[in-house]
Design a protein around this motif. Structure first.
Motif, PDB file in Angstrom:
ATOM      1  N   PRO A 194       1.051  -1.018   0.125  1.00  0.00           N
ATOM      2  CA  PRO A 194       0.041   0.036  -0.102  1.00  0.00           C
ATOM      3  C   PRO A 194       0.693   1.409  -0.151  1.00  0.00           C
ATOM      4  CG  PRO A 194      -0.916  -1.455   1.487  1.00  0.00           C
ATOM      5  CD  PRO A 194       0.293  -1.889   0.968  1.00  0.00           C
ATOM      6  N   VAL A 195       2.021   1.360   0.685  1.00  0.00           N
ATOM      7  CA  VAL A 195       2.718   2.424   0.730  1.00  0.00           C
ATOM      8  C   VAL A 195       3.559   2.381  -0.654  1.00  0.00           C
ATOM      9  CG1 VAL A 195       4.828   3.502   1.772  1.00  0.00           C
ATOM     10  CG2 VAL A 195       3.192   2.234   3.518  1.00  0.00           C
ATOM     11  N   ARG A 196       3.926   1.374  -1.208  1.00  0.00           N
ATOM     12  CA  ARG A 196       4.701   1.631  -2.565  1.00  0.00           C
ATOM     13  C   ARG A 196       3.617   2.181  -3.506  1.00  0.00           C
ATOM     14  NH1 ARG A 196       9.387   2.439  -2.380  1.00  0.00           N
ATOM     15  NH2 ARG A 196       9.491   1.898  -4.517  1.00  0.00           N
ATOM     16  N   ALA A 197       2.444   1.592  -3.452  1.00  0.00           N
ATOM     17  CA  ALA A 197       1.380   1.910  -4.392  1.00  0.00           C
ATOM     18  C   ALA A 197       1.118   3.550  -4.205  1.00  0.00           C
ATOM     19  CB  ALA A 197       0.224   1.233  -4.300  1.00  0.00           C
ATOM     20  N   ALA A 198       0.953   4.065  -3.059  1.00  0.00           N
ATOM     21  CA  ALA A 198       0.626   5.254  -2.749  1.00  0.00           C
ATOM     22  C   ALA A 198       1.752   6.310  -2.855  1.00  0.00           C
ATOM     23  CB  ALA A 198      -0.121   5.332  -1.437  1.00  0.00           C
ATOM     24  N   LEU A 199       2.911   5.893  -2.652  1.00  0.00           N
ATOM     25  CA  LEU A 199       4.087   6.755  -2.788  1.00  0.00           C
ATOM     26  C   LEU A 199       5.025   6.249  -3.617  1.00  0.00           C
ATOM     27  CD1 LEU A 199       4.230   7.630   0.943  1.00  0.00           C
ATOM     28  CD2 LEU A 199       3.386   9.252  -0.860  1.00  0.00           C
ATOM     29  N   PRO A 200       5.036   6.118  -4.859  1.00  0.00           N
ATOM     30  CA  PRO A 200       5.936   5.218  -5.614  1.00  0.00           C
ATOM     31  C   PRO A 200       7.281   5.813  -5.754  1.00  0.00           C
ATOM     32  CG  PRO A 200       4.269   6.269  -7.144  1.00  0.00           C
ATOM     33  CD  PRO A 200       3.931   6.644  -5.589  1.00  0.00           C
ATOM     34  N   ASP A 201       7.366   7.118  -5.784  1.00  0.00           N
ATOM     35  CA  ASP A 201       8.802   7.808  -5.630  1.00  0.00           C
ATOM     36  C   ASP A 201       9.460   7.844  -4.167  1.00  0.00           C
ATOM     37  OD1 ASP A 201       8.435   8.104  -8.323  1.00  0.00           O
ATOM     38  OD2 ASP A 201       7.453   9.905  -8.054  1.00  0.00           O
ATOM     39  N   LEU A 202       8.695   7.526  -3.322  1.00  0.00           N
ATOM     40  CA  LEU A 202       9.692   7.527  -1.915  1.00  0.00           C
ATOM     41  C   LEU A 202      10.654   6.432  -2.025  1.00  0.00           C
ATOM     42  CD1 LEU A 202       8.915   8.453   1.193  1.00  0.00           C
ATOM     43  CD2 LEU A 202       7.774   6.502   1.598  1.00  0.00           C
ATOM     44  N   PRO A 203      11.770   6.843  -1.546  1.00  0.00           N
ATOM     45  CA  PRO A 203      12.899   6.044  -1.194  1.00  0.00           C
ATOM     46  C   PRO A 203      12.731   5.007  -0.325  1.00  0.00           C
ATOM     47  CG  PRO A 203      13.707   7.989  -1.313  1.00  0.00           C
ATOM     48  CD  PRO A 203      12.165   8.302  -1.143  1.00  0.00           C
ATOM     49  N   ARG A 204      13.200   3.696  -0.546  1.00  0.00           N
ATOM     50  CA  ARG A 204      12.924   2.476   0.596  1.00  0.00           C
ATOM     51  C   ARG A 204      13.406   2.948   2.055  1.00  0.00           C
ATOM     52  NH1 ARG A 204      11.315  -2.297  -1.899  1.00  0.00           N
ATOM     53  NH2 ARG A 204      11.263  -2.039  -4.405  1.00  0.00           N
ATOM     54  N   ASP A 205      14.406   3.943   2.196  1.00  0.00           N
ATOM     55  CA  ASP A 205      14.929   4.108   3.385  1.00  0.00           C
ATOM     56  C   ASP A 205      14.364   5.112   4.080  1.00  0.00           C
ATOM     57  OD1 ASP A 205      15.921   5.829   1.558  1.00  0.00           O
ATOM     58  OD2 ASP A 205      18.004   5.857   2.621  1.00  0.00           O
ATOM     59  N   VAL A 206      13.259   5.705   3.573  1.00  0.00           N
ATOM     60  CA  VAL A 206      12.619   6.784   4.196  1.00  0.00           C
ATOM     61  C   VAL A 206      11.162   6.338   4.744  1.00  0.00           C
ATOM     62  CG1 VAL A 206      11.490   9.039   3.607  1.00  0.00           C
ATOM     63  CG2 VAL A 206      13.710   8.530   2.491  1.00  0.00           C
ATOM     64  N   PRO A 207      11.034   6.620   6.009  1.00  0.00           N
ATOM     65  CA  PRO A 207       9.800   6.087   6.661  1.00  0.00           C
ATOM     66  C   PRO A 207       8.376   6.646   5.826  1.00  0.00           C
ATOM     67  CG  PRO A 207      11.124   6.689   8.361  1.00  0.00           C
ATOM     68  CD  PRO A 207      11.700   7.126   6.896  1.00  0.00           C
ATOM     69  N   GLY A 208       7.686   5.721   5.477  1.00  0.00           N
ATOM     70  CA  GLY A 208       6.162   6.258   5.053  1.00  0.00           C
ATOM     71  C   GLY A 208       5.118   5.398   5.469  1.00  0.00           C
ATOM     72  N   ALA A 209       3.879   6.058   5.493  1.00  0.00           N
ATOM     73  CA  ALA A 209       2.604   5.393   6.018  1.00  0.00           C
ATOM     74  C   ALA A 209       1.456   5.870   5.386  1.00  0.00           C
ATOM     75  CB  ALA A 209       2.680   5.633   7.573  1.00  0.00           C
ATOM     76  N   VAL A 210       0.546   5.100   5.153  1.00  0.00           N
ATOM     77  CA  VAL A 210      -0.772   5.359   4.685  1.00  0.00           C
ATOM     78  C   VAL A 210      -1.731   5.500   5.685  1.00  0.00           C
ATOM     79  CG1 VAL A 210      -2.706   4.565   3.119  1.00  0.00           C
ATOM     80  CG2 VAL A 210      -0.148   4.217   2.306  1.00  0.00           C
ATOM     81  N   MET A 211      -2.303   6.729   5.659  1.00  0.00           N
ATOM     82  CA  MET A 211      -3.317   6.819   6.784  1.00  0.00           C
ATOM     83  C   MET A 211      -4.797   6.746   6.373  1.00  0.00           C
ATOM     84  SD  MET A 211      -0.814   7.743   9.029  1.00  0.00           S
ATOM     85  CE  MET A 211      -1.694   8.248  10.155  1.00  0.00           C
ATOM     86  N   ASP A 212      -5.579   6.439   7.328  1.00  0.00           N
ATOM     87  CA  ASP A 212      -7.022   6.448   7.031  1.00  0.00           C
ATOM     88  C   ASP A 212      -7.772   6.706   8.460  1.00  0.00           C
ATOM     89  OD1 ASP A 212      -9.372   5.760   5.657  1.00  0.00           O
ATOM     90  OD2 ASP A 212      -9.435   3.723   6.560  1.00  0.00           O
ATOM     91  N   GLY A 213      -8.651   7.685   8.228  1.00  0.00           N
ATOM     92  CA  GLY A 213      -9.343   7.864   9.383  1.00  0.00           C
ATOM     93  C   GLY A 213      -8.281   8.444  10.858  1.00  0.00           C
ATOM     94  N   GLY A 214      -7.316   8.730  10.540  1.00  0.00           N
ATOM     95  CA  GLY A 214      -6.343   9.316  11.763  1.00  0.00           C
ATOM     96  C   GLY A 214      -5.369   8.062  12.394  1.00  0.00           C
ATOM     97  N   GLN A 215      -5.628   6.962  11.370  1.00  0.00           N
ATOM     98  CA  GLN A 215      -4.751   5.786  11.915  1.00  0.00           C
ATOM     99  C   GLN A 215      -3.979   5.403  10.846  1.00  0.00           C
ATOM    100  OE1 GLN A 215      -7.646   2.883  13.329  1.00  0.00           O
ATOM    101  NE2 GLN A 215      -7.353   3.746  15.482  1.00  0.00           N
ATOM    102  N   VAL A 216      -2.892   4.550  11.388  1.00  0.00           N
ATOM    103  CA  VAL A 216      -2.144   4.006  10.142  1.00  0.00           C
ATOM    104  C   VAL A 216      -2.566   2.627   9.502  1.00  0.00           C
ATOM    105  CG1 VAL A 216       0.368   3.007   9.919  1.00  0.00           C
ATOM    106  CG2 VAL A 216      -0.154   4.883  11.380  1.00  0.00           C
TER     107      VAL A 216
END
Length: 58
Positions: free
Chosen positions: A12-34
Motif C-alpha cells: 500500500p505504501v509503494r502504491a500510494a508513494l511510488p517515488d518514496l525511497p525505501r529507506d525513508v519512513p512512510g505510512a498510509v493513513m485512514d481516518g487518523g490511523q496508520v
C-alpha cells in the motif's frame, strides 16, 4: 479447492508513494490511523492501527 494468500505489507505504501525511497519512513493513513507502513517506518516503531500523532512522534 485450494486457496493461496499473499501478504505484501509494504505494497500500500509503494502504491500510494511510488517515488518514496525505501529507506525513508512512510505510512498510509485512514481516518487518523496508520493503515499500512513501510519497513523503514516499522524500524522507527510505527505500527498499523497507531494514531497519527503517535506515528508522527516516532
Amino acid at each position: 479447492m485450494r486457496t493461496l494468500v499473499l501478504w505484501c505489507p509494504d505494497w500500500p505504501v509503494r502504491a500510494a508513494l511510488p517515488d518514496l525511497p525505501r529507506d525513508v519512513p512512510g505510512a498510509v493513513m485512514d481516518g487518523g490511523q496508520v493503515l499500512a507502513c513501510n519497513h523503514a517506518a516499522r524500524l522507527e516503531g510505527v505500527r498499523r492501527g497507531m494514531r497519527r500523532r503517535d506515528a508522527q512522534a516516532r
